[in-house]
Design a protein around this motif. Structure first.
Motif, PDB file in Angstrom:
ATOM      1  N   THR A  47     -10.990   2.308   3.252  1.00  0.00           N
ATOM      2  CA  THR A  47     -10.356   0.220   3.175  1.00  0.00           C
ATOM      3  C   THR A  47      -8.877   0.234   3.030  1.00  0.00           C
ATOM      4  N   LEU A  48      -7.863  -0.310   3.771  1.00  0.00           N
ATOM      5  CA  LEU A  48      -6.811  -0.488   3.814  1.00  0.00           C
ATOM      6  C   LEU A  48      -6.775  -2.145   2.971  1.00  0.00           C
ATOM      7  N   PHE A  49      -5.956  -2.573   2.430  1.00  0.00           N
ATOM      8  CA  PHE A  49      -5.613  -3.789   1.392  1.00  0.00           C
ATOM      9  C   PHE A  49      -4.538  -4.615   2.342  1.00  0.00           C
ATOM     10  N   SER A  50      -4.782  -5.845   2.146  1.00  0.00           N
ATOM     11  CA  SER A  50      -3.825  -7.100   3.065  1.00  0.00           C
ATOM     12  C   SER A  50      -2.369  -6.779   2.987  1.00  0.00           C
ATOM     13  N   GLY A  51      -1.404  -7.062   3.673  1.00  0.00           N
ATOM     14  CA  GLY A  51       0.061  -6.530   3.480  1.00  0.00           C
ATOM     15  C   GLY A  51       0.368  -5.795   4.590  1.00  0.00           C
ATOM     16  N   SER A  52       1.892  -5.257   4.572  1.00  0.00           N
ATOM     17  CA  SER A  52       2.158  -4.340   5.712  1.00  0.00           C
ATOM     18  C   SER A  52       1.683  -2.727   5.073  1.00  0.00           C
ATOM     19  N   ILE A  53       2.117  -2.217   6.573  1.00  0.00           N
ATOM     20  CA  ILE A  53       1.995  -0.660   6.626  1.00  0.00           C
ATOM     21  C   ILE A  53       2.256  -0.432   5.805  1.00  0.00           C
ATOM     22  N   ALA A  54       3.794  -0.404   5.125  1.00  0.00           N
ATOM     23  CA  ALA A  54       4.508  -0.245   4.400  1.00  0.00           C
ATOM     24  C   ALA A  54       3.979   0.006   3.050  1.00  0.00           C
ATOM     25  N   ASP A  55       3.228  -1.394   2.349  1.00  0.00           N
ATOM     26  CA  ASP A  55       2.784  -0.952   1.776  1.00  0.00           C
ATOM     27  C   ASP A  55       1.640  -0.772   0.939  1.00  0.00           C
ATOM     28  N   ASN A  56       0.576  -0.263   1.942  1.00  0.00           N
ATOM     29  CA  ASN A  56      -0.123   0.699   2.025  1.00  0.00           C
ATOM     30  C   ASN A  56      -0.166   1.829   2.079  1.00  0.00           C
ATOM     31  N   LEU A  57       0.810   2.332   2.385  1.00  0.00           N
ATOM     32  CA  LEU A  57       1.491   3.234   2.544  1.00  0.00           C
ATOM     33  C   LEU A  57       1.473   4.106   0.691  1.00  0.00           C
ATOM     34  N   ARG A  58       2.276   2.550   0.769  1.00  0.00           N
ATOM     35  CA  ARG A  58       3.053   2.985  -0.929  1.00  0.00           C
ATOM     36  C   ARG A  58       2.243   3.306  -1.554  1.00  0.00           C
ATOM     37  N   PHE A  59       0.673   2.946  -1.341  1.00  0.00           N
ATOM     38  CA  PHE A  59      -0.525   2.669  -2.911  1.00  0.00           C
ATOM     39  C   PHE A  59      -0.572   3.999  -3.270  1.00  0.00           C
ATOM     40  N   GLY A  60       0.259   5.157  -2.278  1.00  0.00           N
ATOM     41  CA  GLY A  60       0.088   6.717  -2.447  1.00  0.00           C
ATOM     42  C   GLY A  60       0.993   7.152  -3.573  1.00  0.00           C
ATOM     43  N   MET A  61       2.140   6.557  -3.110  1.00  0.00           N
ATOM     44  CA  MET A  61       3.514   7.130  -4.060  1.00  0.00           C
ATOM     45  C   MET A  61       4.355   5.134  -3.574  1.00  0.00           C
ATOM     46  N   GLU A  62       4.782   4.955  -4.853  1.00  0.00           N
ATOM     47  CA  GLU A  62       5.257   3.487  -5.286  1.00  0.00           C
ATOM     48  C   GLU A  62       6.644   3.954  -4.855  1.00  0.00           C
ATOM     49  N   ASP A  63       7.395   5.046  -4.898  1.00  0.00           N
ATOM     50  CA  ASP A  63       9.130   4.920  -4.478  1.00  0.00           C
ATOM     51  C   ASP A  63       9.003   5.179  -3.534  1.00  0.00           C
ATOM     52  N   ALA A  64       7.734   5.188  -2.429  1.00  0.00           N
ATOM     53  CA  ALA A  64       8.279   6.774  -0.969  1.00  0.00           C
ATOM     54  C   ALA A  64       9.235   5.863   0.048  1.00  0.00           C
ATOM     55  N   VAL A  85      -1.175  -6.242   8.423  1.00  0.00           N
ATOM     56  CA  VAL A  85      -2.527  -5.167   8.057  1.00  0.00           C
ATOM     57  C   VAL A  85      -3.631  -6.401   7.603  1.00  0.00           C
ATOM     58  N   GLY A  86      -3.884  -6.477   8.487  1.00  0.00           N
ATOM     59  CA  GLY A  86      -5.071  -8.195   8.140  1.00  0.00           C
ATOM     60  C   GLY A  86      -6.102  -7.435   6.832  1.00  0.00           C
ATOM     61  N   GLN A  87      -6.721  -7.746   6.208  1.00  0.00           N
ATOM     62  CA  GLN A  87      -7.741  -7.943   5.554  1.00  0.00           C
ATOM     63  C   GLN A  87      -8.644  -6.813   5.709  1.00  0.00           C
ATOM     64  N   ARG A  88      -8.858  -5.895   4.777  1.00  0.00           N
ATOM     65  CA  ARG A  88     -10.068  -5.055   5.538  1.00  0.00           C
ATOM     66  C   ARG A  88      -9.207  -4.328   6.544  1.00  0.00           C
ATOM     67  N   GLY A  89      -8.019  -4.469   6.750  1.00  0.00           N
ATOM     68  CA  GLY A  89      -7.140  -3.859   8.082  1.00  0.00           C
ATOM     69  C   GLY A  89      -7.534  -4.073   9.417  1.00  0.00           C
TER      70      GLY A  89
END
Length: 576
Positions: free
Chosen positions: A416-433, A462-466
């Motif tokens: 599951t990916l969320f709408s937004g940028s790839i960076a936004d999705n990566l930062r779900f793992g670490m907010e200040d990455a 990234v589109g809805q649900r990638g």
């Protein structure tokens, strides 16, 4: 319903106080109008006093203006109060849903939770807005109208002794019949949302199998069921309007009949009859409004109960009062049994094994053997039915959930990916990455090249649900999102199934180097993904069929050997 009133807070409390005050002003002005009109007829016109007529007429205009202003302000304050309350309920519902375990979410179903968060909250919100206006206006007009009518003629007021009980009886009978229909109607809305959601999420399957007609028919049936139930609910409540109107009109006829006799014998003036009829209309109008409020209350009551069902439920997974600290990252299962609900079958039976810190554990087995269920117990997505899951010799139930999940990285089977940028999705793992950390994680996840092949790089949308990414790209971003937090325990649930063999091999090597000090659990369908594991657990029908290395299992486990032969070929297996 009253339980939800606590969500009127902050500025909404002030609005809730001001709205009835403004309505009180409007009611006082409305109740004065018939009296002023009566004075114009009985004094001004009867005596031919034009100045009196103009003077009282001007008063009526001022009274009407003040009443309109009060009504407008009441509407504004009631809207602000109800909107704030709706916002607070939605936020509280959303927060509660986030705190629930998978067990409770499975129980309510996603479509029903969406309905409760949207439609049900709207019903309660509208009821509060209507209540702040109508629940103040109706009783005040009703009581004020009766008092003013009594000051005009006690005899004529006796009509209310028959009319009002008839209306109350009608309201009671009809609302008691309508509430079950409104309850059923909300369930039908849930079903419409379910069918629509499944169709939207599975639109590619629908197109691929050309089953548009079947899906259309399924939605049509759900939609028709909602329509039929709504018609039944509204059909019952709609009977109130003609009944109340009939009683009101008969009351007016009675006033004219008896009032006319009083005028003829000189015991009552014409102006007072006119005022009495106006008060009668106001009283009956207030009862009409009360009927409308009760109809809406019936539906809002059902919605409030559905909202409270979610707000009142306790999560089956929560922190204990005295939590322990995590000291090391060995993982051990001790005689674990697990089933998803009380009446269901066990999906895991007697699971016992130990994974030492830094080990890589492969998990393999036929479809439905319980692989995903097993790893979901480590981060407490579910709790064991019996037995214990231990991390560092501490039962996971004795650890603080936030601390537990902070050290665990999970890449679930359903990417599951969320709408937004790839960076936004990566930062779900670490907010200040930062970009350097993202580069490192995406390189190890074999995602760096395709991300940077476009000019947008990490800013690529990234589109809805990638939906605008391939299955393999989504999996690699999901893996990078987990690797960026450098977890002490890494769980990969068949997370490379969409990758080709070469990319998967590179991925496994990168993870091995990056996570060499972490405890890694790898679920896979392909033998090649787990064959270099320190231990491989073979699951079959919820039980451990065997544990060992690749070579040991080839020799000693028939299930593993048959999988290996089907994937690698008999010659490769015989050479082991």
């Amino acid at each position: 319903m009253t339980k939800l009133l606590k969500y009127i807070k902050g500025n909404a409390i002030i609005y809730t106080i001001l709205a009835p005050l403004m309505m009180f002003i409007e009611v006082i002005m409305d109740l004065n109008q018939p009296k002023l009109m009566s004075d114009i007829i009985d004094i001004g016109i009867a005596n031919g006093d034009i100045s009196y007529v103009l003077n009282v007429g001007f008063k009526m205009i001022v009274v009407a203006f003040i009443g309109i202003l009060g009504g407008m302000l009441c509407g504004i304050f009631a809207t602000l109060a109800s909107m704030n309350m709706g916002k607070n309920i939605r936020q509280s519902l959303f927060d509660k849903i986030q705190s629930l375990s998978f067990l409770e979410i499975d129980k309510f179903k996603t479509s029903s939770l969406i309905t409760r968060l949207t439609n049900d909250v709207t019903q309660v919100q509208n009821m509060v807005m209507m209540g702040l206006r109508g629940m103040v206006r109706s009783p005040l007009i009703f009581l004020g109208g009766i008092i003013m009518s009594l000051t005009i003629s006690v005899k004529l007021s006796m009509i209310f002794l028959i009319a009002i009980p008839l209306i109350i009886l009608s309201v009671t009978l009809i609302t008691s019949k309508s509430i079950p229909f409104f309850t059923e109607m909300q369930k039908k809305i849930d079903n419409v949302n379910l069918v629509m959601r499944e169709n939207l999420l599975g639109v590619r399957v629908v197109k691929a199998f050309t089953i548009e007609n079947k899906v259309r028919e399924r939605f049509s049936n759900a939609n028709k069921e909602l329509m039929d139930t709504s018609i039944k609910a509204q059909g019952v409540t709609i009977l109130l309007w003609p009944l109340v109107t009939l009683i009101m009109n008969l009351s007016v006829v009675a006033v004219l009949w008896f009032g006319g006799n009083y005028v003829n014998n000189g015991s009552l003036e014409i102006g007072k009859i006119m005022a009495f009829i106006n008060y009668l209309v106001q009283i009956m109008g207030s009862l009409n409004m009360l009927v409308m409020i009760i109809i809406n209350f019936s539906r809002a009551k059902v919605s409030a109960e559905r909202i409270n069902e979610v707000l009142d439920i306790e999560s089956s997974i929560k922190d204990r009062e005295n939590t322990e600290k995590i000291e090391n990252f060995d993982v051990e299962f001790k005689d674990v049994y697990f089933k998803y609900n009380k009446d269901g079958e066990y999906v895991l039976k007697g699971i016992s094994f130990k994974a030492s810190e830094g080990e890589k554990i492969g998990i393999i087995g036929p479809t439905g053997s319980g692989k995903s269920s097993l790893i979901s117990l480590i981060p407490r997505l579910y709790d064991t039915t019996s037995g214990s899951v231990m991390i560092g010799n501490k039962d996971v139930r004795s650890l603080k959930i936030k601390d537990l999940r902070k050290i665990i990285g999970v890449v679930l089977q359903d990417t599951t990916l969320f709408s937004g940028s790839i960076a936004d999705n990566l930062r779900f793992g670490m907010e200040d990455a930062n970009e350097e950390m993202m580069d490192s994680a995406t390189r190890d996840a074999q995602a760096f090249e395709f991300i940077n092949s476009s000019n947008e790089g990490y800013n690529r949308e990234v589109g809805q649900r990638g939906k605008n990414l391939s299955g393999g790209q989504k999996q690699r971003i999901s893996i990078a999102r987990t690797l960026i937090k450098n977890p002490k325990i890494l769980i990969l649930d068949d997370s490379s199934s969409a990758l080709d063999m070469a990319t998967e091999s590179k991925l496994q090597n990168s993870i091995k180097n990056r996570m060499k000090d972490a405890t890694v659990f790898l679920i896979a369908q392909r033998i090649s993904a787990v064959m270099d594991s320190d231990k491989i657990i073979v699951l079959d029908n919820g039980e451990i069929a065997a544990i060992g290395t690749h070579k040991e299992l080839i020799k000693n486990c028939e299930i593993y050997r048959s999988i290996a032969i089907s994937q690698l070929g008999e010659e490769v297996v015989l050479n082991v």
